[in-house]
Design an enzyme around this catalytic site. Structure first.
Site, PDB file in Angstrom:
ATOM      1  CD  GLU A   1     -25.749  -6.348 -26.018  1.00 47.68           C
ATOM      2  OE1 GLU A   1     -25.833  -5.889 -24.862  1.00 47.68           O
ATOM      3  OE2 GLU A   1     -26.714  -6.860 -26.620  1.00 47.68           O
TER       4      GLU A   1
ATOM      5  NE  ARG B   1     -30.332 -14.326 -21.617  1.00 45.67           N
ATOM      6  CZ  ARG B   1     -29.684 -13.242 -22.025  1.00 45.67           C
ATOM      7  NH1 ARG B   1     -28.500 -12.942 -21.479  1.00 45.67           N
ATOM      8  NH2 ARG B   1     -30.186 -12.457 -22.960  1.00 45.67           N
TER       9      ARG B   1
ATOM     10  CE1 TYR C   1     -45.308 -27.450  -9.389  1.00 43.49           C
ATOM     11  CE2 TYR C   1     -47.347 -28.691  -9.203  1.00 43.49           C
ATOM     12  CZ  TYR C   1     -46.272 -28.281  -9.951  1.00 43.49           C
ATOM     13  OH  TYR C   1     -46.146 -28.675 -11.263  1.00 43.49           O
TER      14      TYR C   1
ATOM     15  CG  ASP D   1     -37.683 -11.672 -23.018  1.00 41.84           C
ATOM     16  OD1 ASP D   1     -38.581 -12.521 -23.136  1.00 41.84           O
ATOM     17  OD2 ASP D   1     -36.784 -11.754 -22.164  1.00 41.84           O
TER      18      ASP D   1
ATOM     19  N   GLY E   1     -33.973 -23.054 -20.525  1.00 40.25           N
ATOM     20  CA  GLY E   1     -34.321 -24.404 -20.936  1.00 40.25           C
ATOM     21  C   GLY E   1     -34.493 -24.423 -22.442  1.00 40.25           C
TER      22      GLY E   1
ATOM     23  CB  ALA F   1     -34.958 -18.996 -24.619  1.00 38.90           C
TER      24      ALA F   1
END
EC number: 1.-.-.-
Length: 451
Positions: free
Chosen positions: A39, A112, A196, A288, A53, A301
């Site tokens: 990392e 996250r 919207y 991603d 989500g 995710a």
């Protein structure tokens, strides 16, 4: 003898301590497959204002890994969604509750950062996770591969998995402000709002103890490609939310309320695209790094976690095909081709639905605006069946037991859909066209009032 066994041990190098990267580490650990995670950041779980989500297709895999309960304790199941429009019209739907009842997994949202903390804290051997190591070079050595970092460290293995995202010539048509806010009176835990607007949308999820997760998506003036896509600062996020502060998203709740109560917020350009090339020799990418989508349908995710399930299953199967010898480069390439063949179409379908969702939610044409306002609420059964059918086809890790919840959920009658996202929405568009055929004046009238 021990040295000989060590020589033949297959090793995976995971580049990126992302949700996908750490989920893969857990999966490989369950299969006793040697691996490390590299990392670039100093810490695995920084607070960056983002949230995710978790839907049933991702939850079932996390449950297989023994991680879902820790995550679930931090969330409130979403049971009801509210949709609102610029003319103050609104309606509500219990689609999230139906999904929960069908799958026994709810739709939930959480930081996250918290997901990364759970993945890290529950990982059994933290010495395998190496931080502060930015990759500068990848070397293919014939019978192995190496990763070289900026400080000169060299990590050698048999397969390199890119799980850290990449910048490439993907399109950018939208910018997004992600935020997390303190509880706001009038926003109840377990509910979710879709507002919207014209060329923008505001979407909120109300989590445990009233914590509000939200994002605002704004259509840009033109289409950009990396590296020419806009870059945004905290001031840009403040400016956009300031301009929208009086936008009412539900009842008397405004964008200004979200901004005034924010704990953290950030703004970014949203890249969209899916690559045709997923692997090269001993290198493969997932999540991603290979498909980027907007957050409108909440599947970024979850799609990455499904990639992990398939790749981990295939790696495990390949290794155990011959327990005495390492897989050859040819075997690895064949395995990676199978990975793409299994994941490309599902990922592409999700990407296309996400792409459509961004444009539908932001009403980027008068037809989408009309369908959203006048037709959408009457085809709830279509939306429900398509959503359930898609989620029911989610991948799992084949060398781990299926979670008990899957066996009790009522999804057996739904198989993986073979239809494209465009065909899935045919009924919606046919209904809309029929509306205009029966009322020819409606199209010109609405076009003039919406444009």
């Amino acid at each position: 003898m021990a040295d000989s066994m060590e020589t033949h041990k297959f090793k995976v190098i995971i580049v990126g301590g992302s949700i996908a990267g750490l989920t893969l580490a857990h999966s490989l650990s369950k299969a006793n497959i040697d691996h490390i995670v590299i990392e670039k950041r100093a810490e695995i779980a920084p607070q960056e204002g983002a949230f995710i989500g978790v839907w049933p297709n991702g939850a079932q895999i996390l449950d297989q890994l023994g991680l879902y309960q820790s995550l679930e304790e931090l969330t409130a199941p979403i049971s009801r969604m509210h949709l609102s429009f610029p003319d103050d019209y609104s309606f509500s739907s219990f689609l999230p509750k139906t999904i929960h009842e069908r799958f026994k997994y709810p739709i939930v949202s959480l930081d996250r950062q918290k997901v990364l903390e759970i993945l890290f804290q529950n990982y059994p051997d933290k010495s395998n996770i190496i931080t502060n190591q930015r990759v500068s070079e990848v070397r293919l050595l014939g019978d192995s591969a190496s990763v070289v970092t900026e400080d000169g460290s060299v990590f050698r293995g048999d397969l390199i998995v890119g799980a850290d995202g990449v910048h490439s010539p993907l399109t950018v048509e939208y910018a997004c402000v992600f935020g997390i806010s303190r509880p706001i009176p009038g926003l109840r835990s377990g509910e979710h709002i879709n507002h919207y607007g014209d060329k923008f949308c505001v979407i909120t999820f109300h989590g445990k103890d009233g914590r509000v997760f939200w994002f605002i998506i704004q259509k840009l003036d033109r289409v950009y490609t990396y590296p020419n896509a806009p870059r945004y600062s905290p001031n840009d996020a403040a400016d956009l939310c300031g301009k929208m502060q009086n936008v009412v998203i539900w009842q008397d709740i405004t964008v200004g309320d979200l901004w005034k109560t924010k704990v953290v917020a950030s703004m970014t350009a949203l890249e969209e695209g899916i690559f045709e090339t997923w692997s090269l020799n001993r290198i493969v990418i997932l999540g991603d790094s290979v498909h980027k989508m907007t957050p409108n349908i909440g599947q970024g995710a979850n799609t990455a976690i499904e990639d992990v399930a398939v790749l981990a299953s295939l790696i495990n199967r390949m290794i155990h095909a011959d327990d005495l010898n390492k897989p050859s480069e040819s075997c690895i390439e064949t395995m990676l081709q199978e990975y793409k063949s299994l994941r490309y179409e599902p990922a592409k379908s999700t990407y296309q639905r996400s792409r459509f969702g961004a444009r539908f939610h932001t009403r980027d044409s008068w037809l989408k605006a009309v369908v959203g306002r006048y037709v959408f609420q009457y085809v709830g059964g279509l939306i429900e069946n398509r959503t359930i059918k898609t989620l029911a086809g989610g991948d799992t890790i084949d060398f781990l037991p299926r979670p008990d919840r899957l066996e009790t959920g009522r999804v057996a009658q739904f198989q993986k859909s073979e239809e494209s996202p465009q065909r899935q929405w045919t009924l919606l568009w046919v209904s809309s066209l029929a509306l205009f055929l029966f009322f020819p004046w409606l199209g010109s009238y609405l076009h003039s009032t919406i444009s």
